[in-house]
Design a protein around this motif. Sequence first.
Motif, PDB file in Angstrom:
ATOM      1  N   PHE A 279       0.821  -1.179   0.141  1.00 34.35           N
ATOM      2  CA  PHE A 279       0.077   0.180  -0.093  1.00 34.35           C
ATOM      3  C   PHE A 279       1.010   1.294  -0.114  1.00 34.35           C
ATOM      4  N   ILE A 280       2.108   1.038   0.406  1.00 35.26           N
ATOM      5  CA  ILE A 280       2.912   2.544   0.699  1.00 35.26           C
ATOM      6  C   ILE A 280       3.979   2.746  -0.106  1.00 35.26           C
ATOM      7  N   VAL A 281       4.951   1.728  -0.219  1.00 38.55           N
ATOM      8  CA  VAL A 281       6.212   2.036  -0.844  1.00 38.55           C
ATOM      9  C   VAL A 281       6.264   2.844  -2.241  1.00 38.55           C
ATOM     10  N   ASP A 282       5.435   2.199  -3.114  1.00 39.21           N
ATOM     11  CA  ASP A 282       5.370   2.704  -4.308  1.00 39.21           C
ATOM     12  C   ASP A 282       4.139   4.168  -4.567  1.00 39.21           C
ATOM     13  N   ARG A 283       3.812   4.289  -3.412  1.00 37.96           N
ATOM     14  CA  ARG A 283       2.951   5.809  -3.408  1.00 37.96           C
ATOM     15  C   ARG A 283       3.819   6.766  -2.577  1.00 37.96           C
ATOM     16  N   VAL A 284       4.324   6.430  -1.378  1.00 38.33           N
ATOM     17  CA  VAL A 284       5.183   7.597  -0.651  1.00 38.33           C
ATOM     18  C   VAL A 284       6.451   7.747  -1.104  1.00 38.33           C
ATOM     19  N   GLY A 285       7.068   6.378  -1.655  1.00 37.14           N
ATOM     20  CA  GLY A 285       8.576   6.566  -2.288  1.00 37.14           C
ATOM     21  C   GLY A 285       9.247   5.971  -1.135  1.00 37.14           C
ATOM     22  N   ARG A 286      10.488   6.326  -1.425  1.00 40.16           N
ATOM     23  CA  ARG A 286      11.854   5.470  -0.504  1.00 40.16           C
ATOM     24  C   ARG A 286      12.085   6.551   0.663  1.00 40.16           C
ATOM     25  N   ARG A 287      12.095   7.733   0.324  1.00 38.22           N
ATOM     26  CA  ARG A 287      12.870   8.809   1.335  1.00 38.22           C
ATOM     27  C   ARG A 287      12.152   9.031   2.700  1.00 38.22           C
ATOM     28  N   LYS A 288      10.769   9.178   2.654  1.00 38.59           N
ATOM     29  CA  LYS A 288      10.143   9.346   3.758  1.00 38.59           C
ATOM     30  C   LYS A 288      10.192   8.306   4.769  1.00 38.59           C
ATOM     31  N   PRO A 289      10.001   6.976   4.355  1.00 37.57           N
ATOM     32  CA  PRO A 289       9.744   6.005   5.066  1.00 37.57           C
ATOM     33  C   PRO A 289      11.365   5.950   5.893  1.00 37.57           C
ATOM     34  N   LEU A 290      12.431   6.156   5.184  1.00 37.09           N
ATOM     35  CA  LEU A 290      13.744   6.132   5.685  1.00 37.09           C
ATOM     36  C   LEU A 290      13.703   7.194   6.882  1.00 37.09           C
ATOM     37  N   ILE A 291      13.350   8.448   6.667  1.00 40.27           N
ATOM     38  CA  ILE A 291      13.338   9.438   7.787  1.00 40.27           C
ATOM     39  C   ILE A 291      12.583   9.053   8.887  1.00 40.27           C
ATOM     40  N   PHE A 292      11.451   8.418   8.686  1.00 37.12           N
ATOM     41  CA  PHE A 292      10.313   8.157   9.872  1.00 37.12           C
ATOM     42  C   PHE A 292      11.082   6.892  10.589  1.00 37.12           C
TER      43      PHE A 292
ATOM     44  N   GLY B 182       8.986   5.449  -9.162  1.00 38.75           N
ATOM     45  CA  GLY B 182       8.452   5.665 -10.372  1.00 38.75           C
ATOM     46  C   GLY B 182       9.402   5.798 -11.508  1.00 38.75           C
ATOM     47  N   LYS B 183      10.559   5.925 -11.150  1.00 40.52           N
ATOM     48  CA  LYS B 183      11.602   5.974 -12.188  1.00 40.52           C
ATOM     49  C   LYS B 183      12.075   4.784 -12.918  1.00 40.52           C
ATOM     50  N   SER B 184      11.931   4.620 -14.288  1.00 34.06           N
ATOM     51  CA  SER B 184      12.648   3.558 -14.725  1.00 34.06           C
ATOM     52  C   SER B 184      14.054   3.315 -14.594  1.00 34.06           C
ATOM     53  N   LEU B 185      14.417   2.268 -14.643  1.00 34.51           N
ATOM     54  CA  LEU B 185      15.914   2.199 -14.455  1.00 34.51           C
ATOM     55  C   LEU B 185      16.960   2.947 -15.517  1.00 34.51           C
ATOM     56  N   GLU B 186      16.260   3.238 -16.631  1.00 35.39           N
ATOM     57  CA  GLU B 186      16.930   3.744 -17.788  1.00 35.39           C
ATOM     58  C   GLU B 186      16.818   5.485 -17.395  1.00 35.39           C
ATOM     59  N   GLU B 187      15.878   5.816 -16.388  1.00 35.44           N
ATOM     60  CA  GLU B 187      15.680   7.406 -16.380  1.00 35.44           C
ATOM     61  C   GLU B 187      16.375   7.847 -15.000  1.00 35.44           C
ATOM     62  N   MET B 188      17.142   7.120 -14.174  1.00 34.77           N
ATOM     63  CA  MET B 188      17.836   7.497 -13.159  1.00 34.77           C
ATOM     64  C   MET B 188      19.069   8.442 -13.738  1.00 34.77           C
ATOM     65  N   ALA B 189      19.210   8.296 -14.839  1.00 36.80           N
ATOM     66  CA  ALA B 189      20.356   9.240 -15.352  1.00 36.80           C
ATOM     67  C   ALA B 189      20.026  10.974 -15.000  1.00 36.80           C
ATOM     68  N   GLU B 190      18.804  11.037 -15.357  1.00 36.98           N
ATOM     69  CA  GLU B 190      18.341  12.416 -15.051  1.00 36.98           C
ATOM     70  C   GLU B 190      18.201  12.929 -13.739  1.00 36.98           C
ATOM     71  N   LEU B 191      17.691  11.999 -13.082  1.00 40.11           N
ATOM     72  CA  LEU B 191      17.568  12.058 -11.465  1.00 40.11           C
ATOM     73  C   LEU B 191      18.747  12.122 -10.778  1.00 40.11           C
ATOM     74  N   PHE B 192      19.950  11.628 -11.135  1.00 39.61           N
ATOM     75  CA  PHE B 192      21.183  11.729 -10.430  1.00 39.61           C
ATOM     76  C   PHE B 192      22.051  12.677 -11.207  1.00 39.61           C
ATOM     77  N   GLY B 193      21.519  13.602 -12.076  1.00 39.80           N
ATOM     78  CA  GLY B 193      22.511  14.487 -12.506  1.00 39.80           C
ATOM     79  C   GLY B 193      23.625  14.306 -13.396  1.00 39.80           C
ATOM     80  N   ASP B 194      23.533  13.223 -14.391  1.00 40.18           N
ATOM     81  CA  ASP B 194      24.703  13.074 -15.067  1.00 40.18           C
ATOM     82  C   ASP B 194      24.745  14.167 -16.036  1.00 40.18           C
ATOM     83  N   SER B 195      26.122  14.951 -15.998  1.00 33.74           N
ATOM     84  CA  SER B 195      26.130  16.075 -16.526  1.00 33.74           C
ATOM     85  C   SER B 195      26.142  15.953 -18.103  1.00 33.74           C
ATOM     86  N   ILE B 196      26.255  17.431 -18.720  1.00 30.57           N
ATOM     87  CA  ILE B 196      26.327  17.120 -20.332  1.00 30.57           C
ATOM     88  C   ILE B 196      27.760  16.850 -20.693  1.00 30.57           C
TER      89      ILE B 196
END
Length: 488
Positions: free
Chosen positions: A312-325, A451-465
């Motif tokens: 019910f939770i992990v794919d809705r609220v994500g990863r970061r908030k549960p770790l903080i809690f 919600g990010k595909s494994l191939e979309e992680m580059a944008e999230l982690f800031g692969d530079s030009i």
Amino acid sequence: MGLLFNTFIAAFSSIGAFLFGGIIASVLTMTRFEAHFGANPSIQGAIVSTFSGGCFFGAAIAGWLNDRYGRKRTIQFGSFIILWGCAMQTGAHNTATLIIGRIIAGFAIGILSMTVPLYNTEIAPPKIRGFLVGLTQECIGVGFLVANWVGYGCQFINSDASWRLPLALQLLPAGLLLVGIQFLPYSPRWLLEVGRDEEARKVVYILHDTRGSAELEEAAEKEYNEMHDTIKAELLLRSRKISDLWATHAMIKRTLISCAVQIFTQFTGINIISYFGPLMWQSLGMTGGKALLMQGIYGVVGPIATLIFIFFIVDRVGRRKPLIFGAATFVATFSIVAAILATNPVADASSRPADPGAQIAGIAMIFLTNIVFSASFGPVSWVLASEVFPTSTRSIGTSVATCCNWAFNTMLSQVSPIGINNIGYKFYLVFVCFNFVNLIVIVLFFPETKGKSLEEMAELFGDSILDVERTENRREDKTSDNDAKYDS
């Protein structure tokens, strides 16, 4: 059927791999086991920590095995080694044989603990990846639950079978996994890596269950094409050098986060309860069968909490908030446990009885710790550590992160029984400090990956030009070299 098949694959590979860790907690305090191997805290720590040490080396080699032979074959190899190690433990007549068996089984579990989340990550659709990879933690919890109740029941056997039988039962899931994994599909991403493109396409279509649905066929083809283009581009730059994990700023960030979440999982202190639970219950004034019974009840709540969380939770609220809690909660619960033990010491069974109110409060805090862990670090650590890396470094990156987990697991397993026996409540203050550090680091540095595909992680982690330009240049250079070889 697509979702059901994905779920079955993830659950089967996980439950076969993780019905092993908790069994030792159930036998450590058995009278027959102590008579055979001794009750010295250092020996108990060695029996537990050598298993974790074996896991470290298994996780270290697992990256190479996964790249060379694939996820499926690596899981089979690990299952075969488990059978060897568990057979040695079951038939052990001295401490040396038991410890060697623990090391061998640990080596195999290290391989599986890295490979199973990786396999599940690569077959999972992005929208339910948290759920599917989180099944790893669910099955760990079920494994501890089974181990605790098997241990509780076997304590009433008045022979060495009381501890040999629980150790022997580890052979069942290992054998099931060894045979059953043969009938599950290969990772489509690994198939693309080794040039088996049509097989990869078929697996993607099977996972989407595209029969009779043009819409699902279109979605499967889109996912396959994205997967194909990304992986084929990355393969031009593929290397198995560990230095690739810190070759760019984005890779350094990925590596640090993946390793940190695995280390922080050990810093939560949950495995101290899992491995040495009966010793903790004794410190609260519960001895003998009562301690094992409490450990059995304790094992029930974790799988329930994990199942609710991943469903019910992990794919809705994500990863970061549960770790903080989770980190914030552990600061509070370990502080309360330390305060209870400091003000209501129970040295041994012959001392004055524990204060009932303090005992109930201590038990409640330990149970709360288990519930919160099962809905935070437990499942999230496996998801996050395996999903942040690109294809070119996913195997070796997940391997290094899992090694970090087992390295700190080994250290804490060795010192914990000594700490619990020698300094009592002060030992739990260590985990108050650990979890406070966890909280600060997660708040400041951890990204959200849901919600990010494994191939979309580059944008999230800031692969530079600049990184992209370097990639293109190296790709062009390699293409030119191949053309030159062809012309010659």
